[in-house]
Design a protein around this motif. Structure first.
Motif, PDB file in Angstrom:
ATOM      1  N   THR A  71     -62.980   2.394  73.110  1.00  0.00           N
ATOM      2  CA  THR A  71     -64.326   2.368  72.185  1.00  0.00           C
ATOM      3  C   THR A  71     -65.486   4.004  72.762  1.00  0.00           C
ATOM      4  O   THR A  71     -65.476   3.755  74.120  1.00  0.00           O
ATOM      5  CB  THR A  71     -65.401   1.387  72.280  1.00  0.00           C
ATOM      6  N   ILE A  72     -65.935   4.303  71.557  1.00  0.00           N
ATOM      7  CA  ILE A  72     -67.006   5.925  72.195  1.00  0.00           C
ATOM      8  C   ILE A  72     -67.805   4.987  71.379  1.00  0.00           C
ATOM      9  O   ILE A  72     -67.603   5.111  70.005  1.00  0.00           O
ATOM     10  CB  ILE A  72     -66.234   6.904  71.752  1.00  0.00           C
ATOM     11  N   THR A  73     -69.322   5.464  71.538  1.00  0.00           N
ATOM     12  CA  THR A  73     -70.460   5.204  70.939  1.00  0.00           C
ATOM     13  C   THR A  73     -71.250   6.895  71.634  1.00  0.00           C
ATOM     14  O   THR A  73     -71.385   7.197  72.917  1.00  0.00           O
ATOM     15  CB  THR A  73     -71.286   4.720  71.595  1.00  0.00           C
ATOM     16  N   ALA A  74     -71.348   7.734  70.367  1.00  0.00           N
ATOM     17  CA  ALA A  74     -72.238   8.804  70.911  1.00  0.00           C
ATOM     18  C   ALA A  74     -73.481   8.657  69.180  1.00  0.00           C
ATOM     19  O   ALA A  74     -73.842   7.808  68.807  1.00  0.00           O
ATOM     20  CB  ALA A  74     -71.058  10.123  70.690  1.00  0.00           C
ATOM     21  N   LEU A  75     -74.452   9.897  70.114  1.00  0.00           N
ATOM     22  CA  LEU A  75     -75.799   9.953  68.921  1.00  0.00           C
ATOM     23  C   LEU A  75     -75.323  11.290  68.539  1.00  0.00           C
ATOM     24  O   LEU A  75     -75.031  12.296  69.492  1.00  0.00           O
ATOM     25  CB  LEU A  75     -76.875  10.042  69.686  1.00  0.00           C
ATOM     26  N   VAL A  76     -75.366  11.666  67.480  1.00  0.00           N
ATOM     27  CA  VAL A  76     -75.573  12.684  66.774  1.00  0.00           C
ATOM     28  C   VAL A  76     -76.206  13.650  66.015  1.00  0.00           C
ATOM     29  O   VAL A  76     -76.959  12.786  65.137  1.00  0.00           O
ATOM     30  CB  VAL A  76     -74.464  13.628  66.321  1.00  0.00           C
ATOM     31  N   CYS A 103     -60.707   3.761  64.320  1.00  0.00           N
ATOM     32  CA  CYS A 103     -61.309   3.974  62.840  1.00  0.00           C
ATOM     33  C   CYS A 103     -62.462   4.020  63.974  1.00  0.00           C
ATOM     34  O   CYS A 103     -62.956   3.308  64.810  1.00  0.00           O
ATOM     35  CB  CYS A 103     -61.188   3.394  62.350  1.00  0.00           C
ATOM     36  N   GLY A 104     -63.345   4.604  62.392  1.00  0.00           N
ATOM     37  CA  GLY A 104     -65.096   4.668  63.305  1.00  0.00           C
ATOM     38  C   GLY A 104     -65.633   5.645  62.094  1.00  0.00           C
ATOM     39  O   GLY A 104     -65.557   5.114  60.941  1.00  0.00           O
ATOM     40  N   VAL A 105     -68.007   4.962  62.349  1.00  0.00           N
ATOM     41  CA  VAL A 105     -68.059   4.661  61.427  1.00  0.00           C
ATOM     42  C   VAL A 105     -68.778   6.104  62.094  1.00  0.00           C
ATOM     43  O   VAL A 105     -69.723   5.910  63.170  1.00  0.00           O
ATOM     44  CB  VAL A 105     -68.560   3.347  61.476  1.00  0.00           C
ATOM     45  N   VAL A 106     -70.060   6.345  61.441  1.00  0.00           N
ATOM     46  CA  VAL A 106     -71.307   6.952  61.175  1.00  0.00           C
ATOM     47  C   VAL A 106     -72.188   6.462  60.591  1.00  0.00           C
ATOM     48  O   VAL A 106     -72.496   6.661  58.859  1.00  0.00           O
ATOM     49  CB  VAL A 106     -70.956   8.613  60.838  1.00  0.00           C
ATOM     50  N   VAL A 107     -73.100   6.021  60.956  1.00  0.00           N
ATOM     51  CA  VAL A 107     -74.275   5.383  60.375  1.00  0.00           C
ATOM     52  C   VAL A 107     -75.566   5.882  60.497  1.00  0.00           C
ATOM     53  O   VAL A 107     -75.856   6.223  61.797  1.00  0.00           O
ATOM     54  CB  VAL A 107     -74.522   3.779  61.491  1.00  0.00           C
ATOM     55  N   ALA A 108     -76.399   5.960  59.928  1.00  0.00           N
ATOM     56  CA  ALA A 108     -77.559   6.640  59.427  1.00  0.00           C
ATOM     57  C   ALA A 108     -78.329   5.597  60.344  1.00  0.00           C
ATOM     58  O   ALA A 108     -78.652   3.891  59.253  1.00  0.00           O
ATOM     59  CB  ALA A 108     -78.249   7.386  58.474  1.00  0.00           C
ATOM     60  N   THR A 109     -79.313   6.340  60.837  1.00  0.00           N
ATOM     61  CA  THR A 109     -80.645   4.837  60.762  1.00  0.00           C
ATOM     62  C   THR A 109     -81.632   5.370  61.938  1.00  0.00           C
ATOM     63  O   THR A 109     -82.177   6.522  62.170  1.00  0.00           O
ATOM     64  CB  THR A 109     -79.873   4.121  62.382  1.00  0.00           C
ATOM     65  N   PRO A 110     -83.553   4.845  61.379  1.00  0.00           N
ATOM     66  CA  PRO A 110     -84.482   6.033  61.621  1.00  0.00           C
ATOM     67  C   PRO A 110     -84.468   5.427  63.245  1.00  0.00           C
ATOM     68  O   PRO A 110     -84.813   6.292  63.715  1.00  0.00           O
ATOM     69  CB  PRO A 110     -85.148   5.294  60.497  1.00  0.00           C
ATOM     70  N   PRO A 112     -81.372   5.743  66.016  1.00  0.00           N
ATOM     71  CA  PRO A 112     -80.529   5.097  65.871  1.00  0.00           C
ATOM     72  C   PRO A 112     -80.065   5.048  67.250  1.00  0.00           C
ATOM     73  O   PRO A 112     -78.998   4.153  68.125  1.00  0.00           O
ATOM     74  CB  PRO A 112     -80.021   7.396  66.308  1.00  0.00           C
ATOM     75  N   VAL A 113     -80.621   4.429  68.454  1.00  0.00           N
ATOM     76  CA  VAL A 113     -80.773   4.108  70.067  1.00  0.00           C
ATOM     77  C   VAL A 113     -81.097   2.744  70.356  1.00  0.00           C
ATOM     78  O   VAL A 113     -81.163   2.531  71.358  1.00  0.00           O
ATOM     79  CB  VAL A 113     -80.758   4.857  70.963  1.00  0.00           C
ATOM     80  N   ASN A 114     -81.473   2.084  69.819  1.00  0.00           N
ATOM     81  CA  ASN A 114     -82.418   1.167  69.800  1.00  0.00           C
ATOM     82  C   ASN A 114     -80.828  -0.071  69.729  1.00  0.00           C
ATOM     83  O   ASN A 114     -80.375   0.408  68.666  1.00  0.00           O
ATOM     84  CB  ASN A 114     -83.629   0.460  69.045  1.00  0.00           C
ATOM     85  N   GLY A 115     -81.951  -1.677  69.463  1.00  0.00           N
ATOM     86  CA  GLY A 115     -80.337  -2.464  69.690  1.00  0.00           C
ATOM     87  C   GLY A 115     -80.299  -3.113  68.396  1.00  0.00           C
ATOM     88  O   GLY A 115     -79.063  -2.958  67.587  1.00  0.00           O
ATOM     89  N   ILE A 116     -81.062  -2.403  67.035  1.00  0.00           N
ATOM     90  CA  ILE A 116     -81.153  -3.240  65.733  1.00  0.00           C
ATOM     91  C   ILE A 116     -80.013  -1.806  65.111  1.00  0.00           C
ATOM     92  O   ILE A 116     -78.519  -1.674  64.220  1.00  0.00           O
ATOM     93  CB  ILE A 116     -82.175  -2.839  65.143  1.00  0.00           C
ATOM     94  N   GLY A 117     -79.464  -0.047  65.671  1.00  0.00           N
ATOM     95  CA  GLY A 117     -78.956   0.320  65.110  1.00  0.00           C
ATOM     96  C   GLY A 117     -77.763   0.586  65.690  1.00  0.00           C
ATOM     97  O   GLY A 117     -76.326   0.406  64.934  1.00  0.00           O
ATOM     98  N   MET A 118     -77.572  -0.221  66.984  1.00  0.00           N
ATOM     99  CA  MET A 118     -76.283  -0.493  67.510  1.00  0.00           C
ATOM    100  C   MET A 118     -76.127  -1.315  66.433  1.00  0.00           C
ATOM    101  O   MET A 118     -74.161  -1.159  66.381  1.00  0.00           O
ATOM    102  CB  MET A 118     -75.827  -0.622  69.247  1.00  0.00           C
ATOM    103  N   THR A 119     -76.129  -2.480  66.100  1.00  0.00           N
ATOM    104  CA  THR A 119     -75.713  -3.796  66.003  1.00  0.00           C
ATOM    105  C   THR A 119     -75.565  -3.379  64.087  1.00  0.00           C
ATOM    106  O   THR A 119     -73.867  -3.859  64.301  1.00  0.00           O
ATOM    107  CB  THR A 119     -76.885  -4.576  65.743  1.00  0.00           C
ATOM    108  N   LYS A 120     -76.048  -2.311  63.815  1.00  0.00           N
ATOM    109  CA  LYS A 120     -75.235  -2.118  62.524  1.00  0.00           C
ATOM    110  C   LYS A 120     -73.928  -0.838  62.255  1.00  0.00           C
ATOM    111  O   LYS A 120     -73.413  -1.490  62.075  1.00  0.00           O
ATOM    112  CB  LYS A 120     -77.189  -0.700  61.746  1.00  0.00           C
ATOM    113  N   ALA A 121     -74.008  -0.510  64.130  1.00  0.00           N
ATOM    114  CA  ALA A 121     -72.957   0.347  63.602  1.00  0.00           C
ATOM    115  C   ALA A 121     -71.374  -0.705  64.416  1.00  0.00           C
ATOM    116  O   ALA A 121     -70.683  -0.240  63.935  1.00  0.00           O
ATOM    117  CB  ALA A 121     -73.128   1.601  64.608  1.00  0.00           C
ATOM    118  N   ARG A 122     -71.951  -1.689  64.876  1.00  0.00           N
ATOM    119  CA  ARG A 122     -70.560  -2.737  65.073  1.00  0.00           C
ATOM    120  C   ARG A 122     -70.356  -3.030  63.965  1.00  0.00           C
ATOM    121  O   ARG A 122     -69.450  -3.691  63.221  1.00  0.00           O
ATOM    122  CB  ARG A 122     -71.258  -3.334  66.442  1.00  0.00           C
ATOM    123  N   THR A 123     -71.720  -3.453  62.981  1.00  0.00           N
ATOM    124  CA  THR A 123     -70.949  -4.446  62.190  1.00  0.00           C
ATOM    125  C   THR A 123     -70.339  -3.561  60.923  1.00  0.00           C
ATOM    126  O   THR A 123     -69.111  -4.303  60.487  1.00  0.00           O
ATOM    127  CB  THR A 123     -72.875  -4.678  61.523  1.00  0.00           C
TER     128      THR A 123
END
Length: 527
Positions: A71-76, A103-110, A112-123
């Motif tokens: 698994t890879i998690t990055a911020l762009v 597979c992978g996803v790119v999730v926009a979030t205001p 991006p590095v808080n717990g809500i952003g990570m939970t959204k990406a995992r979901t």
């Protein structure tokens, strides 16, 4: 800002889809490459000049947060760049690891590095996995193709394992795993601090010589909740990103050190089985809080015990984790392990499923108490079902017979662990293995032990009566017999009431000691 999350799915199914040791080892290497070489090369390709020290808060275009266990998690900063990153990794997997689900996803979030952003990406990643066809859909049956002799997928090539062996059909997935076997040996040798030739000997021993082998799976206690609540423990987006990265890398480093410590301690066990001084252990998955190994049956229980204890020790002493543990008011991090000991030719995919079930059903039941291991020895050839295995040796009335799981490490010091500590299992096994110093004969004959087991299946009172007869028969060694008893001051009691779950159960440790008898050598007096 965008969160990019790329991950593999069905890792264990991919690894154990074949019973061939070389393919199993090669598959583990391909998964490691997803978050290793492939991730590094993809980051460098999409973001020229990328360095692990990059931080988006400092004006860089990307930041790598976590990389481990496929698994890879990055911020762009740019959505298209994030999509190119996903494309680079997934195309590499399609070309070099057919059959691996990536597979992978790119999730926009205001934020991006808080717990809500990570939970959204995992979901969203889980939803994408569910919506996409699985890897099996890539291997079409038209036009007709012969089956692979190893995996059952459509064959792509002919391959023979040795110079004198016949050619056999192999699928694209099998051939990819076989091609990566040499590189996998180098990686495994590095993990185990040995050389390639020793790892090759271990593979051959497990595949050709060992009578019993084991699949050991370990998983951290409460790590999912820890990562989900991480945002409430720190202030600020960058602080969250740094804490997430520190926690992920710290746990990964602790697991690797604990694995090596466990190998060293296992090699020093009495009557230890070794290959060139190293226990026959193959680390297939070693990343984050996950561990999956295949090893010889005689090494499985000692290795698992040592790994769990070393993991607690390493997390307690790790400087990078200490501030986080202080905030959590925890001295260390623990883990749970399942050990399925089976015959050498038994399908590994079933053995892994059993090891995983041992964790979820038994070892995790006492996770609040500390690290624990649950084990079973499979003496049958049918597909395993833990509840059926446990029901096959029950007391009259249907009460569960096994005392599993067993507490190790710091959790074994608590009063709740009484009679299910690792030392308790050793005490029972040592009592069953003790021999006469002159004749060398067992002080407690195996027939007498099986008579006790039969009595347990008939009921606690029957077992008590048979135990009393045994104490009369072997009056000269009652102290050793009483080591099998569970209640102080009551030498006839082989069972006790367990209250660790939702309901009370009558359990015994004798069944576990008998199962572990051939796989847990102990010296006189226990350890």
């Amino acid at each position: 800002m965008y969160v990019v999350m790329i991950g593999t799915a069905g890792n264990q199914r991919y690894i154990f889809s074949s019973g061939k040791r070389q393919e199993i080892v090669g598959a583990s290497d391909l998964i490691a490459r997803v978050n290793g070489a492939w991730a590094d090369e993809a980051m460098a390709s999409v973001f020229p000049g990328f360095e692990p020290s990059w931080r988006v808060g400092d004006g860089h275009d990307a930041e790598l947060l976590t990389a481990g266990a496929g698994t890879i998690t990055a911020l762009v900063r740019n959505r298209d760049a994030g999509r190119r990153l996903v494309t680079e990794v997934t195309h590499r997997a399609l070309a070099e690891a057919p059959g691996l689900h990536v597979c992978g996803v790119v999730v926009a979030t205001p934020e991006p590095v808080n717990g809500i952003g990570m939970t959204k990406a995992r979901t969203e990643l889980a939803a994408v996995r569910e919506a996409r066809p699985g890897p099996q859909a890539r291997f079409l049956r038209l036009p007709l193709a012969e089956d692979c002799a190893s995996t059952g997928l459509p064959a792509q090539a002919l391959h023979r394992e040795g110079r004198d062996e016949p050619f056999r059909t192999r699928s694209a997935a099998s051939m990819a795993k076989l091609r990566h076997f040499p590189a996998a040996l180098d990686r495994l040798a590095g993990d185990a601090e040995t050389d390639r030739s020793t790892m090759r000997e271990i593979v051959d021993r497990l595949g050709l010589e060992a009578d019993w082998v084991a699949v050991v799976h370990a998983d951290g206690n409460g790590f999912g909740d820890l990562f989900r609540t991480l945002g409430s423990l720190v202030d600020g987006d960058q602080a969250y990103a740094d804490a997430l990265r520190t926690l992920s890398r710290g746990v990964d480093a602790c697991a690797r050190r604990a694995f090596r410590v466990a190998l060293d301690r296992t090699a020093r066990e009495p009557e230890a089985v070794t290959v060139s001084g190293r226990p026959p252990v193959l680390p297939l998955v070693l990343g984050g809080d996950d561990l999956t190994v295949v090893c010889e049956g005689a090494s499985a229980l000692p290795f698992t015990r040592h790994y769990l204890e070393a993991f607690e020790e390493e997390t307690a002493n790790d400087v990078s984790l200490r501030p986080m543990l202080h905030r959590l008011e925890r001295p260390s991090l623990g883990a749970a392990a399942g050990v399925a000991i089976v015959k050498r030719n038994y399908p590994f995919r079933f053995a892994y499923d059993l090891a995983e079930e041992l964790i979820s059903v038994e070892a995790k039941r006492v996770k609040e108490w500390g690290s624990a291991l649950a084990f079973t020895v499979l003496f049958e050839s049918s597909a395993p079902d833990l509840s059926r295995i446990r029901r096959s040796a029950t007391l009259a009335g249907g009460s569960a017979a096994s005392a599993s799981p067993y507490l190790v490490g710091q959790g074994a010091d608590g009063p709740r662990a009484e009679r299910r500590r690792w030392a308790d299992l050793l005490r029972r096994v040592e009592a069953l293995r003790r021999t006469d110093p002159v004749s060398g004969e067992l002080l407690i004959p195996r027939g007498a032990v099986h008579d006790l087991r039969e009595g347990l299946c008939l009921g606690a009172e029957v077992a008590r009566a048979r135990f009393a007869l045994l104490r009369t028969r072997f009056a000269g060694d009652r102290a050793r017999l009483d080591a099998l008893a569970e209640l102080e001051g009551d030498p006839g009691q082989l069972v006790w009431t367990d209250r660790s779950g939702d309901e009370e159960r009558t359990v015994t440790g004798l069944m576990d000691a008998m199962a572990a008898l051939s796989f847990l050598p102990v010296k006189e007096g226990g350890r």
